[in-house]
Design a protein around this motif. Sequence first.
Motif: not given
Length: 192
Positions: A147, A37, A24, A185, A22, A144
């Motif tokens: 996003v 992410e 980022r 996140m 979770d 990753g």
Amino acid sequence: MKRRFGLLALLPLMLAPLAQADERVQLETSMGAIQIELYADKAPKTVANFLEYVNSGYYDGLIFHRVIPGFMIQGGGMDASMQPRANRAPIENESDNGLSNQRGTLAMARTRNPDSANSQFFINTVNNQRLDGMPGKPGYTVFGRVVSGMQVVDSIGNVETTTRGPFRDVPVTPVVIEKATLISMPQASESP
């Protein structure tokens, strides 16, 4: 009763690796923000290494020093004078994790030695499956994906570049990573 309590006590430890998925990181660059992410469940050593650099402030003030249009943007090792910043020991390659070097993914840069990645990373601006690992041939570890801020990545990917000393594909105007920050996140809320 003790047994049930023992299992409940272990539950947070068993779920800990899932919580890392979770996380980022936000890269504040001189051209805008990029939010990434991280996939700690697929590349735990690589994500842990990257987060150590982020949390120590290592990336702050470095640049995207290698930009190749239609391929990728690379940063995390050089300052605006093209001087390298000292880094930690290299990490083990995790390119056999099932993730592909698709547009918008974040991967570790390395030398020909598969286990040579340390601080430098790149963002794929196109699909680069040829960088993926295959049996007997390690690739470049994806850990990753972008996003938010892919338009910033694309803008960086289209800057004018030049050669500076032994370095090719260097942006004429430095693209600075002003700050790299770990963020979490937002948790999904349950619907009634």
